[in-house]
Design a protein around this motif. Structure first.
Motif, PDB file in Angstrom:
ATOM      1  N   LEU A 113      76.641  27.904  37.845  1.00 24.25           N
ATOM      2  CA  LEU A 113      76.767  27.310  36.222  1.00 24.25           C
ATOM      3  C   LEU A 113      78.159  27.445  35.735  1.00 24.25           C
ATOM      4  CD1 LEU A 113      73.635  28.263  34.395  1.00 24.25           C
ATOM      5  CD2 LEU A 113      74.173  25.940  35.311  1.00 24.25           C
ATOM      6  N   LYS A 114      78.786  28.695  35.957  1.00 21.78           N
ATOM      7  CA  LYS A 114      80.333  29.256  35.702  1.00 21.78           C
ATOM      8  C   LYS A 114      81.084  28.192  36.419  1.00 21.78           C
ATOM      9  CE  LYS A 114      79.744  33.906  34.022  1.00 21.78           C
ATOM     10  NZ  LYS A 114      79.995  35.300  34.380  1.00 21.78           N
ATOM     11  N   GLN A 162      71.543  29.129  47.873  1.00 19.64           N
ATOM     12  CA  GLN A 162      72.263  27.726  47.384  1.00 19.64           C
ATOM     13  C   GLN A 162      71.473  26.733  47.041  1.00 19.64           C
ATOM     14  OE1 GLN A 162      75.652  27.092  49.912  1.00 19.64           O
ATOM     15  NE2 GLN A 162      76.914  28.248  48.892  1.00 19.64           N
ATOM     16  N   LYS A 163      70.535  26.573  48.492  1.00 18.53           N
ATOM     17  CA  LYS A 163      69.531  25.274  48.448  1.00 18.53           C
ATOM     18  C   LYS A 163      68.516  25.347  47.209  1.00 18.53           C
ATOM     19  CE  LYS A 163      70.034  24.411  53.251  1.00 18.53           C
ATOM     20  NZ  LYS A 163      69.064  24.157  54.734  1.00 18.53           N
ATOM     21  N   ASN A 211      78.188  26.606  45.939  1.00 15.73           N
ATOM     22  CA  ASN A 211      78.145  25.569  46.486  1.00 15.73           C
ATOM     23  C   ASN A 211      79.224  24.645  45.956  1.00 15.73           C
ATOM     24  OD1 ASN A 211      77.824  23.195  48.098  1.00 15.73           O
ATOM     25  ND2 ASN A 211      75.574  23.352  48.271  1.00 15.73           N
ATOM     26  N   PHE A 212      80.200  24.391  46.384  1.00 15.28           N
ATOM     27  CA  PHE A 212      81.374  23.470  45.740  1.00 15.28           C
ATOM     28  C   PHE A 212      80.963  22.221  45.815  1.00 15.28           C
ATOM     29  CE2 PHE A 212      83.286  27.750  46.233  1.00 15.28           C
ATOM     30  CZ  PHE A 212      83.772  28.049  44.987  1.00 15.28           C
ATOM     31  N   ASN A 213      80.279  21.529  46.704  1.00 16.35           N
ATOM     32  CA  ASN A 213      79.783  20.262  46.811  1.00 16.35           C
ATOM     33  C   ASN A 213      78.871  20.081  45.746  1.00 16.35           C
ATOM     34  OD1 ASN A 213      81.106  19.503  49.092  1.00 16.35           O
ATOM     35  ND2 ASN A 213      79.632  20.428  50.339  1.00 16.35           N
ATOM     36  N   SER A 214      77.930  20.954  45.408  1.00 16.47           N
ATOM     37  CA  SER A 214      77.076  20.943  44.255  1.00 16.47           C
ATOM     38  C   SER A 214      77.768  20.816  42.847  1.00 16.47           C
ATOM     39  CB  SER A 214      75.898  21.830  44.270  1.00 16.47           C
ATOM     40  OG  SER A 214      75.031  21.526  45.516  1.00 16.47           O
ATOM     41  N   ILE A 215      78.754  21.696  42.782  1.00  7.26           N
ATOM     42  CA  ILE A 215      79.529  21.817  41.625  1.00  7.26           C
ATOM     43  C   ILE A 215      80.175  20.520  41.077  1.00  7.26           C
ATOM     44  CG2 ILE A 215      81.522  23.001  40.837  1.00  7.26           C
ATOM     45  CD1 ILE A 215      80.878  25.486  42.133  1.00  7.26           C
TER      46      ILE A 215
END
Length: 185
Positions: A87-88, A168-169, A30-34
């Motif tokens: 995490l990566k 993802q959630k 999830n790129f928003n979370s990243i």
């Protein structure tokens, strides 16, 4: 026309009696979370291998099909690999880190029995250790819904596409937990 009907009925009977297996889709970060993770300036973490398996670790029944994990046939491994990938992507994974995460997948339920809504309910217990000291332990639960269908193939494909979103959630609820952020800064 009778031949087409016969083939269709035979195909439906075969699918409903043989219990086919299909691999689920791989996790997509999830790129928003990243971006949120990067903004929190967290220390690097690693994943503790050897997660405990639950009774729904190998397959999830989706009408006449069993969904299996694309990661060694284990949904505990799916959680582990998904967490590692997140995490990566946020540049906070280091295999050598003293901060180690372990996760136990407690609930892994997916339902497409409704003809209009598909649902996933996931629960995991996350434990974070810094060297030999536990710095965090919390159970996280998510509920995810999506549009389903009366037609089995469409409902199954929608479930396969939505399982990674449910994961993802679950991972977001853990990694963006303010208590975790506080102990890992």
């Amino acid at each position: 026309m009778k031949l087409v009907g016969f083939i269709l009925i035979t195909l439906i009977l075969l699918l409903t009696t043989t219990g086919c297996s299909m691999k689920g889709h791989e996790f997509k970060p999830n790129f928003n979370s990243i971006n949120d993770l990067k903004d929190n300036n967290l220390k690097a973490m690693s994943i503790q291998n050897g997660n405990i398996k639950n009774e729904k670790d190998e397959t999830i029944g989706l009408r006449a099909v069993n969904m299996t994990s694309p990661y060694g046939g284990s949904f505990s491994k799916y959680l582990e690999k998904s967490l590692e990938e997140q995490l990566k992507q946020a540049s906070i994974y280091d295999k050598q880190s003293n901060i180690k995460i372990s996760a136990i997948l407690l609930k892994n339920d997916v339902s497409i029995s409704s003809f209009s809504i598909g649902e996933a309910d996931l629960t995991a217990n996350f434990i974070v250790m810094n060297k030999d000291r536990k710095i965090y332990e919390e159970e996280h639960t998510i509920h995810h819904e999506w549009e389903s269908s009366f037609l089995g193939q469409i409902a199954i494909e929608n479930a396969l596409e939505n399982y990674p979103i449910a994961m993802q959630k679950l991972i977001d609820s853990f990694l963006l937990d303010k208590d975790l952020i506080e102990v890992v800064k």
